[in-house]
Design a protein around this motif. Structure first.
Motif, PDB file in Angstrom:
ATOM      1  N   GLU A 125      52.511-113.419  24.565  1.00 36.98           N
ATOM      2  CA  GLU A 125      53.794-114.112  24.426  1.00 36.98           C
ATOM      3  C   GLU A 125      53.784-115.437  25.183  1.00 36.98           C
ATOM      4  OE1 GLU A 125      57.643-114.873  23.162  1.00 36.98           O
ATOM      5  OE2 GLU A 125      56.196-113.402  22.456  1.00 36.98           O
TER       6      GLU A 125
ATOM      7  N   ARG B 121      60.965-118.354  16.572  1.00 40.11           N
ATOM      8  CA  ARG B 121      60.980-117.220  17.496  1.00 40.11           C
ATOM      9  C   ARG B 121      60.958-117.662  18.961  1.00 40.11           C
ATOM     10  NH1 ARG B 121      56.353-113.488  16.881  1.00 40.11           N
ATOM     11  NH2 ARG B 121      55.209-115.440  16.887  1.00 40.11           N
ATOM     12  N   TYR B 122      60.767-118.947  19.201  1.00 42.68           N
ATOM     13  CA  TYR B 122      60.707-119.450  20.581  1.00 42.68           C
ATOM     14  C   TYR B 122      62.045-119.232  21.279  1.00 42.68           C
ATOM     15  CZ  TYR B 122      60.236-122.626  24.511  1.00 42.68           C
ATOM     16  OH  TYR B 122      60.189-123.160  25.771  1.00 42.68           O
ATOM     17  N   ASP B 123      61.977-118.656  22.479  1.00 40.93           N
ATOM     18  CA  ASP B 123      63.221-118.433  23.230  1.00 40.93           C
ATOM     19  C   ASP B 123      63.205-119.097  24.597  1.00 40.93           C
ATOM     20  OD1 ASP B 123      61.530-116.817  24.674  1.00 40.93           O
ATOM     21  OD2 ASP B 123      62.637-114.969  24.333  1.00 40.93           O
TER      22      ASP B 123
ATOM     23  N   ARG C 135      51.742-118.009  23.339  1.00 37.45           N
ATOM     24  CA  ARG C 135      52.507-118.524  22.202  1.00 37.45           C
ATOM     25  C   ARG C 135      53.520-119.567  22.672  1.00 37.45           C
ATOM     26  NH1 ARG C 135      57.131-117.835  19.766  1.00 37.45           N
ATOM     27  NH2 ARG C 135      57.805-116.103  21.055  1.00 37.45           N
ATOM     28  N   GLU C 136      54.247-119.254  23.744  1.00 38.63           N
ATOM     29  CA  GLU C 136      55.256-120.184  24.248  1.00 38.63           C
ATOM     30  C   GLU C 136      54.638-121.495  24.723  1.00 38.63           C
ATOM     31  OE1 GLU C 136      57.608-118.248  27.211  1.00 38.63           O
ATOM     32  OE2 GLU C 136      58.548-116.899  25.765  1.00 38.63           O
TER      33      GLU C 136
ATOM     34  N   VAL D 252      47.795-118.314  17.507  1.00 34.95           N
ATOM     35  CA  VAL D 252      49.029-119.100  17.532  1.00 34.95           C
ATOM     36  C   VAL D 252      48.831-120.409  16.769  1.00 34.95           C
ATOM     37  CG1 VAL D 252      50.685-120.305  19.005  1.00 34.95           C
ATOM     38  CG2 VAL D 252      49.781-118.090  19.702  1.00 34.95           C
TER      39      VAL D 252
ATOM     40  N   ALA E 228      50.541-107.872  26.497  1.00 41.25           N
ATOM     41  CA  ALA E 228      51.616-108.322  25.609  1.00 41.25           C
ATOM     42  C   ALA E 228      52.306-109.559  26.183  1.00 41.25           C
ATOM     43  CB  ALA E 228      52.626-107.200  25.395  1.00 41.25           C
ATOM     44  N   ASP E 229      52.528-109.566  27.482  1.00 39.78           N
ATOM     45  CA  ASP E 229      53.143-110.718  28.134  1.00 39.78           C
ATOM     46  C   ASP E 229      52.229-111.936  28.046  1.00 39.78           C
ATOM     47  OD1 ASP E 229      55.290-111.905  29.589  1.00 39.78           O
ATOM     48  OD2 ASP E 229      54.092-111.752  31.428  1.00 39.78           O
TER      49      ASP E 229
ATOM     50  N   ASP F 228      58.740-123.294  16.283  1.00 39.17           N
ATOM     51  CA  ASP F 228      58.639-121.854  16.073  1.00 39.17           C
ATOM     52  C   ASP F 228      60.024-121.242  16.290  1.00 39.17           C
ATOM     53  OD1 ASP F 228      58.083-119.162  15.951  1.00 39.17           O
ATOM     54  OD2 ASP F 228      56.642-119.162  17.594  1.00 39.17           O
TER      55      ASP F 228
ATOM     56  N   GLY G 199      61.624-118.326  27.204  1.00 40.33           N
ATOM     57  CA  GLY G 199      61.536-117.275  28.144  1.00 40.33           C
ATOM     58  C   GLY G 199      61.232-117.457  29.522  1.00 40.33           C
TER      59      GLY G 199
END
Length: 143
Positions: free
Chosen positions: A115, A139-141, A118-119, A45, A111-112, A137, A143
């Motif tokens: 993610e 792609r940041y949501d 990254r967040e 990241v 995978a989680d 980023d 989450g």
């Protein structure tokens, strides 16, 4: 005085199978420890962010620690922090720290975990640079 012979060196285990070696040879991806794999996620990241924000992140140190210190910051009232950023001060460079155990405990699977790492890194870098995470980023949501 009578001499006793030195005990024989065991070359086999008690079932006669012989000395066991490592299950996985060094250098294979599965040989790495959980902590090493976590470090790799953080580095991946950071490398992505440094491509876009290299000038702003110059000199920033990124670190992974097992758990946060037991004395939370005054603004950390929502439970255990997943990461922290420390702005540069008194000759020390800026630092972003990710806490491995809290992140791993919140992740459902590999995978989680990737993610979530990254967040957390994006959120800490955004806080450090005083920008929105979506700007750091796209792609940041959140989450």
């Amino acid at each position: 005085m009578e001499k006793h012979p030195a005990p024989a060196v065991r070359r086999r285990d008690r079932r006669g199978r012989g000395v066991r070696g490592p299950l996985l040879p060094p250098g294979t991806p599965a040989y790495r420890t959980r902590a090493q794999r976590f470090d790799d996620l953080v580095l991946d990241v950071v490398e992505l962010l440094e491509r876009r924000w290299s000038a702003q992140l110059a000199g920033t140190e990124f670190a992974v620690e097992e758990v946060p210190p037991s004395d939370p910051a005054p603004w950390e009232t929502d439970g255990v922090p997943l990461g922290r950023c420390f702005p540069p001060e008194a000759g020390q460079s800026a630092r972003v720290v990710i806490y491995r155990r809290p992140v791993e405990l919140r992740a459902l699977d590999d995978a989680d975990r990737a993610e979530l790492v990254r967040e957390v890194v994006v959120e800490q870098v955004a806080h450090l640079l005083a920008r929105a995470p979506e700007e750091i980023d796209p792609r940041y949501d959140g989450g």
